[in-house]
Design a protein around this motif. Structure first.
Motif, PDB file in Angstrom:
ATOM      1  N   VAL A 482     -61.400 -28.218  95.108  1.00  7.55           N
ATOM      2  CA  VAL A 482     -60.362 -27.795  96.023  1.00  7.55           C
ATOM      3  C   VAL A 482     -59.580 -26.631  95.445  1.00  7.55           C
ATOM      4  O   VAL A 482     -59.466 -25.574  96.048  1.00  7.55           O
ATOM      5  CB  VAL A 482     -59.393 -28.960  96.317  1.00  7.55           C
ATOM      6  CG1 VAL A 482     -58.219 -28.448  97.130  1.00  7.55           C
ATOM      7  CG2 VAL A 482     -60.119 -30.047  97.053  1.00  7.55           C
ATOM      8  N   CYS A 483     -59.069 -26.842  94.246  1.00  4.24           N
ATOM      9  CA  CYS A 483     -58.191 -25.825  93.694  1.00  4.24           C
ATOM     10  C   CYS A 483     -58.998 -24.617  93.256  1.00  4.24           C
ATOM     11  O   CYS A 483     -58.494 -23.503  93.246  1.00  4.24           O
ATOM     12  CB  CYS A 483     -57.429 -26.384  92.508  1.00  4.24           C
ATOM     13  SG  CYS A 483     -56.696 -27.964  92.877  1.00  4.24           S
ATOM     14  N   LEU A 485     -61.416 -23.009  94.510  1.00  2.00           N
ATOM     15  CA  LEU A 485     -61.884 -22.017  95.453  1.00  2.00           C
ATOM     16  C   LEU A 485     -61.063 -20.743  95.388  1.00  2.00           C
ATOM     17  O   LEU A 485     -61.585 -19.662  95.264  1.00  2.00           O
ATOM     18  CB  LEU A 485     -61.836 -22.594  96.864  1.00  2.00           C
ATOM     19  CG  LEU A 485     -63.032 -23.460  97.216  1.00  2.00           C
ATOM     20  CD1 LEU A 485     -62.915 -23.973  98.612  1.00  2.00           C
ATOM     21  CD2 LEU A 485     -64.319 -22.656  97.056  1.00  2.00           C
ATOM     22  N   SER A 486     -59.765 -20.875  95.513  1.00  2.00           N
ATOM     23  CA  SER A 486     -58.974 -19.663  95.477  1.00  2.00           C
ATOM     24  C   SER A 486     -57.715 -19.856  94.647  1.00  2.00           C
ATOM     25  O   SER A 486     -56.738 -19.171  94.840  1.00  2.00           O
ATOM     26  CB  SER A 486     -58.625 -19.232  96.890  1.00  2.00           C
ATOM     27  OG  SER A 486     -58.101 -20.335  97.593  1.00  2.00           O
ATOM     28  N   GLN A 487     -57.765 -20.826  93.765  1.00  2.00           N
ATOM     29  CA  GLN A 487     -56.641 -21.100  92.864  1.00  2.00           C
ATOM     30  C   GLN A 487     -55.329 -21.374  93.582  1.00  2.00           C
ATOM     31  O   GLN A 487     -54.264 -21.184  93.027  1.00  2.00           O
ATOM     32  CB  GLN A 487     -56.430 -19.941  91.873  1.00  2.00           C
ATOM     33  CG  GLN A 487     -57.470 -19.893  90.782  1.00  2.00           C
ATOM     34  CD  GLN A 487     -58.597 -18.953  91.140  1.00  2.00           C
ATOM     35  OE1 GLN A 487     -58.345 -17.870  91.648  1.00  2.00           O
ATOM     36  NE2 GLN A 487     -59.817 -19.366  90.894  1.00  2.00           N
TER      37      GLN A 487
END
Lengths: 503, 911
Positions: A482-483, A485-487
């Motif tokens: 989740v995190c 992917l795009s921080q």
């Protein structure tokens, strides 16, 4: 890591016990009970005498008080004997009534009656039984001045008297560290050791058993420990007693050693430097449960010590005996063996390697899978320590033995601490997996074995540390998708609901 | 505040007002009460009201207010004032038990809660009479009172179930056991006797059974940590009675309600729990009783109906059997073929059936259905328990169990084939059985090697799952569709890739199904498939393989979000995110439409954000769109800003708290894409970002700091020239952050960015003040985290401004300060610094201190220098820096000479 700063776990993490005092512990105090009319430990000759004189004695307590305070030597004996008989009843011996009657000082006085051996003996027996009671009851005997009298009687020319004194002193020593040390200050050790060393062959085995038991009580208890000087005096005799064949003697001797090793490293040092370990390890493999239990206990204590002390136990062969003990039919033995193993696993990685070489992993994983809960709990600690101190290669080997499945299963245990230790272990496994760049594989395994589901469920555990540890694992290894992917910071790290994502 | 009638009257009025629906009346009253609660006697006034008020509503209201007051104020926090005066505390403890027991149930519950809050703080030391007071009430014979005591005891003791063993805890438990265990046992026996004397009195039985439930719960709490001596000695009493209660039935206790568990069910399921506790933890002692319990529980299962009210009981009972049957020494209890068949037939299969209640949930409460079926929150469901029992039995009896079930699966599939529209539930059960049987094989597969499987998963997939999904009507037999999709999801690692590829268009098609469960499952299955990894850690399904489906996938996903009930469906949004991530550049052609739909969605949900997961994935999707597009074409950032800023402004203006942190993060991302300049639109916002009110919310802090860092990175010069008056505001933020132990590291992030990017002259005048603030914090509360950040900062400062500047600024605050910092902080603490970049900064910083700072080479600092060198070498080894290479590259010759001098003095040899 959430919790493990100190890996070596001393026995007494908590000194309050909820459980029944364990049946396999050694007895602190013993009463000399007459099954027929007399004690079984007496010499036949003595029994006959007693039999003759006990036929007619049936005094009341009042009469006893009168008699012992009177001047009639015959009544002295009769009263003492009656009192002793009451105290030797199997059921409800009237310890308190006798104490309240105030005859103890008299009984102690009779101990010095070298002119009347029978009276001396009866008094010693009666006092032995009173001393076998509660602390208050023991105190009544000690405060009447019985200790010096009994110590003196150790050197009595009459064997049954010195034996009875050994027994009485054992009860007093068993009361606790205070009386134990007061006995030692009263110089109980030299005559006691003399009894063993001068003529042990002459004695019946029963006498030697009594001496051994009393010696073990002199080694027993902490806060404070027995004086080091006393320990040094006793140890050589214990080593001699360990060569004996009798299982009761062996058992009590091993108990004594287990008490001496149940302490700080310098205490352990005094014991191991005598070279006693190989024999102890040998006794761990004894067919007698009563010997295995204390021998294992003693070795278990030794490996809570320094790496060097643990190495001495390993060199003495402990690792070759442990596999069979991990599979012992008695759950308590399994538990103690796993505890011992957990402390060896807390050592440096070359010791962990020896543990692997000696084939401990298979029985460890088995125990984790199928053992009774208390043994499983210790096995969890062993695995936890192993994964903390082991090299990546060693940890891999452990995983190859199939540790993961039973470990994850135990996440549903009804014990918060065990769960926390497992979560910590999983975290260790992940650290190793990271080094091997196998994190995803481990994630996958954990999920496939139903572990992820259990860890997720633990996020609602009522214990804060448990749920935080679970949350930590999830966030670190299972939410990365989740995190990552795009921080974006998930709202969870902003103090709100936490996003979790299983792969 | 006196205990006067006037005060009681006033309080009554205000309490009444707190119940007013009109906030303009309610709020001031609540405020008033809060303002007076610090006064002595306030809690006693409340207690008087709840006891004596004429108005029942006021009584209840007073009790709730009292409980909340206790909850807020009872705990004495270190360094904070005691909020309740000692005489009130004593008076409360003196009265509350009696009050609780004499109050009607509604108030009793509140007071019972209050007692447990007080008990948590004060029991046992500061409330020594509590136990005896409670135990004495057992003799009252009044079961209303007794139940009150039991409930309170439960709330006090239930923490024994989750707290760690400690001396303190066990001492307390021992105390409780000594006072409580025997009376509780007596009460247990007496209550059971009363149950048989009152066997025909329904209302009496209800009260008695409530007691038994509480007693059984207390048993669980008191036996949780370890097996207490007392209970070991009285195991016969407890277990014999528990056992007979399990087999007990009484018509009078049966309820008509199908949903809500009755007293009988609650009691029996607690007993199952108690037996399971003993079986798991105290096996050795419990062994003699266990077979009896197995039989009783099994009989219980066979005779219990399908109604929902029995669910908890049935699942606890099955879980008990499941945990016992996998223990080697109880194997014999299950071994017999008839036993096995009977368990499969009468316990497992019936509990796997799709019930009316499941069907109802599937249609009307799909969210709950999904949570249970998909997310494993089905721990307490019958199906789940039945599944666990299958797995447990398979541990020793895999062959026979498989044999029994294969027969069932085949016959159920045949039933289905005869008449699908009537018998579809049979197929559902068949799929469930296969799933539960095979998921064990799945485990083995990954644990060891491929086991010889009895179920051919692919064959079952092709013959029985795919046909359902291939049927033209996506809305027919929705339950079977959901089953089929779930099958793909669960066995995605077992089914060969070509089958998965065949399934993908089918799944995309089912995004259009009307049933919420079906389209949700389809989205979820796609999401799962897209995360699967193949070789080289690449995704198993590749973007090229998806090429033919891109448009229909994106269309259907967004269309699914328009179904009623799915407008904020997190599974669909997650699938959107995952699709973007998988497809990468392939989505660029669709971006205008996608971003329009996403902003529309954002606008809609920002009115009332209620689904945090959905929102998160939505923002993730937005970020992905930006990243993917701007990676190919950075200039596109402008069009994103155009599309998003209007919504963002609205979110900021309406203060949508849930979204503001996300908005800041997206803005950081956008700003970071800009090249070396900062658009004026951002600069216009800058002053607003420094408003203290934004920084009050902890959730805002990390994203705001990140955003300010982006501002500094891209626009330091603009800020220095055009917004120099805002620099104090910026430093004000820093000051606020470092004052807090929780946020100080964020403050340092900001400070480091200021030091790194701002032109030195623009911050010159503030530099000394910054250091003074840091020292103040160091003096007030020195934490490891603060020191680590502090060390990184001073080393960064040294790298940026030079060692001399560092030394001067320290010594300007106080002579010799630099030496103190070296000795007290840098030397002892530097090794604690973690993080690659951080370590590097420190290594360079220290090297500069050692070599560029003349005072280090004479005066008193020399000795420290040697120590520092020691530390530095150690640290450098830790950093895995090679000292020699640093020497040759970053230092001038003179400095090198000094350094070597130090090395000699410190007797360090370089590698």
């Amino acid at each position: 890591n959430y919790l493990m700063t100190s890996f070596e776990r001393q026995r007494m993490e908590v000194n309050v016990e909820l459980r029944k005092a364990k049946k396999d512990e050694q007895i602190l105090k013993r009463r000399n009970i007459s099954f027929s009319s007399m004690g079984e430990s007496l010499s036949p000759e003595q029994e006959k005498k007693n039999a003759v004189s006990t036929v007619h004695c049936c005094l009341s307590l009042e009469e006893i008080v009168q008699a012992v305070n009177g001047n009639n030597p015959e009544l002295h004996l009769k009263a003492t004997q009656t009192a002793r008989r009451m105290l030797s009843r199997q059921r409800n011996p009237p310890l308190n009534q006798i104490i309240e009657a105030g005859i103890i000082p008299k009984l102690v006085e009779f101990l010095s009656r070298n002119d009347n051996v029978t009276l001396q003996f009866e008094a010693a027996w009666a006092l032995t039984n009173i001393a076998s009671g509660t602390s208050d009851q023991t105190r009544a005997v000690v405060e009447a001045g019985a200790v010096p009298a009994f110590v003196a009687l150790l050197s009595s020319p009459h064997m049954h008297i010195s034996e009875q004194s050994v027994w009485a002193l054992g009860n007093i020593a068993g009361d606790g560290p205070m009386y134990r040390d007061s006995l030692i200050h009263n110089n109980v050790i030299p005559p006691l050791l003399a009894l063993v060393s001068t003529s042990s062959l002459v004695f019946q085995v029963g006498f030697l058993r009594n001496i051994t038991w009393t010696l073990s009580n002199l080694c027993r208890n902490k806060n404070p420990y027995p004086p080091l000087e006393a320990v040094r005096q006793i140890l050589p005799v214990l080593i001699r007693l360990l060569k004996h064949e009798d299982k009761d003697i062996l058992s009590d001797t091993c108990w004594a050693v287990s008490y001496l090793t149940d302490g700080s490293n310098d205490r352990i040092h005094v014991v191991v430097e005598t070279g006693i370990l190989p024999r102890l390890v040998e006794l761990m493999a004894s067919p007698e449960l009563s010997v295995v239990t204390p021998a294992l206990r003693a070795i278990g204590n030794v490996v809570t010590g320094t790496d060097e002390q643990t190495q001495m136990a390993i060199d003495a062969g402990v690792l070759t005996v442990l596999p069979q003990l991990l599979q012992h039919p008695k759950p308590t033995i399994q538990k103690e063996a796993a505890w011992t193993l957990s402390n060896i696993a807390a050592g440096p990685c070359h010791q962990i390697q020896q543990l692997i070489t000696c084939g401990l992993l298979l029985p460890l994983v088995e125990l984790l899978d199928k053992g009774e809960f208390k043994a499983q709990k210790e096995a969890v600690w062993a695995v936890a320590n192993f994964t903390t101190g082991g090299t990546v290669q060693q940890v891999v080997e452990l995983v190859q033995y199939g540790v993961l499945k039973p470990l994850l299963n135990l996440l549903s245990a009804r014990d918060g601490k065990t769960i926390l230790v497992i979560l910590d272990t999983i975290s260790n496994l992940f650290l190793a997996a990271e080094k091997l760049e196998e994190t995803e594989k481990l994630c996958f395994l954990v999920e496939e074995l139903g572990g992820l589901e259990k860890i997720e469920a633990l996020q609602t555990h009522n214990n804060t540390m448990v749920y935080q540890a679970a949350l930590g694992l999830i966030e670190r290894y299972f939410a990365s998708e989740v995190c990552g992917l795009s921080q974006l910071l998930p709202s969870g790290s902003m103090g709100r609901t936490v996003i979790t994502c299983d792969l | 505040m006196e205990l006067s009638d006037a005060n009681l009257q006033t309080l009554t009025e205000y309490l009444k007002k707190t119940l007013d629906p009109d906030p303009s009346i309610r709020r001031p009253a609540e405020k008033f009460l809060e303002s007076v609660e610090g006064n002595q006697n306030y809690p006693l006034l409340l207690l008087t009201l709840l006891e004596k008020s004429q108005d029942n509503v006021i009584k209840v209201c007073a009790s709730v207010t009292f409980k909340n007051y206790i909850k807020r104020n009872w705990r004495i926090i270190e360094d904070e004032p005691n909020k309740i005066c000692e005489t009130d505390r004593i008076a409360i403890k003196g009265n509350i038990v009696h009050l609780m027991l004499s109050s009607p149930e509604q108030i009793q519950k509140q007071l019972s809660d209050a007692i447990s809050i007080i008990g948590r703080e004060d029991f046992p030391q500061k409330w020594p009479d509590l136990l005896t007071e409670m135990v004495n009430r057992f003799q009252s014979g009044d079961f209303h009172v007794i139940n009150g005591v039991l409930r309170t005891a439960h709330s006090l003791f239930k923490r024994y179930r989750h707290e760690f063993k400690s001396n303190e805890l066990w001492t307390e438990i021992k105390l409780v056991l000594d006072a409580f265990a025997q009376p509780l046992t007596n009460l247990f026996k007496a209550t059971i006797e009363l149950c048989s004397t009152h066997a025909n009195d329904a209302s009496a039985l209800k009260v008695l059974f409530s007691s038994l439930i509480q007693i059984a719960k207390l048993f669980y709490s008191l036996n949780f940590q370890d097996l207490p001596e007392f209970f070991e000695d009285h195991m016969e009493t407890w277990m014999t009675n528990f056992h007979s209660l399990l087999t007990l039935d009484n018509k009078l206790l049966q309820t008509d309600d199908e949903e809500e568990a009755g007293l009988l069910e609650l009691l029996k399921s607690q007993i199952c729990d108690n037996a399971a506790l003993y079986a798991q933890k105290y096996d050795e002692e419990f062994q003699p009783y266990l077979p009896r319990f197995v039989t009783a529980i099994w009989n219980l299962l066979v005779t219990t109906g399908q109604e929902v009210k029995y669910d908890l009981l049935v699942s606890n009972a099955i879980q008990f059997l499941a945990s016992v049957c996998e223990r080697p020494h109880y194997k014999h209890l299950f071994e017999d073929q008839n036993t096995l068949t009977s368990i499969c037939e009468k316990v497992i299969v019936p509990n796997m059936e799709f019930r009316a209640a499941d069907e109802e949930a599937f249609e009307d409460n799909s969210e709950e259905y999904i949570r249970r079926d998909l997310e494993g929150s089905d721990i307490d469901t019958r199906r789940r328990a039945a599944c666990d029992l299958v797995r447990g039995l398979c541990k020793f009896f895999e062959g026979p169990v498989t044999g029994i079930f294969s027969g069932y699966v085949n016959s159920m599939l045949q039933e289905y084939a005869k008449n699908p529209s009537v018998n579809w539930k049979h197929k559902d059960a068949a799929i469930y059985l296969v799933t539960s049987l095979a998921s064990k094989a799945q485990t083995q597969k990954h644990g060891i090697t491929q086991a010889n499987e009895f179920v051919n998963l692919t064959e079952f997939f092709v013959n029985h799952i795919q046909p359902d999904l291939k049927s033209a009507n996506v809305n027919e037999f929705p339950v079977l569709k959901a089953d089929g999709i779930k099958y793909i999801m669960i066995f995605r690692n077992q089914v060969p890739k070509e089958q998965l590829l065949v399934s993908i268009p089918l799944l995309i098609n089912h995004l259009q199904a009307e049933s919420i469960v079906v389209h949700t499952y389809a989205a979820h299955a796609l999401e799962r498939l897209f995360t699967m990894r193949g070789t080289n850690n690449a995704t198993l399904i590749t973007a090229p393989e998806m090429a033919p489906f891109v448009e229909v996938l994106l269309t259907n996903l967004f269309k699914a979000l328009t179904f009623p009930g799915s407008s904020e469906n997190e599974y669909i949004m997650k699938a959107v995110m995952r699709s973007f991530s998988l497809l990468q550049e392939a989505i660029i052609p669709y971006i205008p439409s996608l971003i329009a739909q996403l902003t529309q969605k954002l606008l809609a949900v920002s009115k009332n954000p209620s689904k945090p997961h959905f929102n998160h994935y939505m923002f993730e999707s937005i970020c992905l769109s930006i990243r993917i597009t701007c990676k190919a074409n950075p200039a596109a950032v402008g069009s994103f800003e155009e599309a998003l800023f209007m919504v963002f402004t609205e979110i900021l203006q309406n203060d949508v708290q849930e979204f503001i942190p996300y908005v800041f993060q997206v803005m950081s991302l956008l700003l970071e894409i800009h090249k070396n300049d900062i658009p004026s639109s951002y600069m216009a916002l800058f002053p607003h970002l420094l408003q203290p009110v934004l920084w009050e919310r902890t959730g805002n802090i990390p994203p705001l700091v990140r955003l300010l860092q982006a501002y500094l990175e891209k626009g330091a010069n603009t800020i220095a020239s055009a917004a120099a008056d805002k620099i104090p505001g910026l430093l004000g933020v820093f000051q606020k952050l470092i004052a807090s132990k929780a946020n100080d590291h964020q403050g340092f992030y900001l400070l480091n960015s200021i030091i790194e990017h701002m032109p030195p002259e623009s911050v010159d005048q503030y530099r000394k003040q910054i250091f003074i603030l840091l020292f103040q914090r160091l003096q007030n509360s020195k934490t490891t985290k603060f020191i680590k950040s502090f060390l990184v900062f001073i080393n960064l400062y040294c790298v940026k401004y030079g060692a001399l500047a560092l030394q001067e600024i320290f010594d300007s605050i106080q002579p010799k300060m630099f030496g103190m910092v070296l000795e007290k902080i840098i030397i002892p603490e530097i090794q604690k610094v973690s993080g690659q970049v951080e370590k590097k900064i420190c290594a360079v910083g220290i090297t500069k201190i050692l070599t560029e700072c003349p005072p280090m080479m004479d005066t008193e600092y020399t000795k420290l220098g040697i120590w520092l060198m020691h530390t530095h070498i150690n640290a450098s080894v830790l950093f895995m820096f090679k000292v020699p290479s640093m020497l040759s590259t970053s230092l001038n010759a003179e400095a090198l000479q000094y350094l070597q001098g130090y090395l000699q003095a410190a007797s360090v040899t370089l590698l």
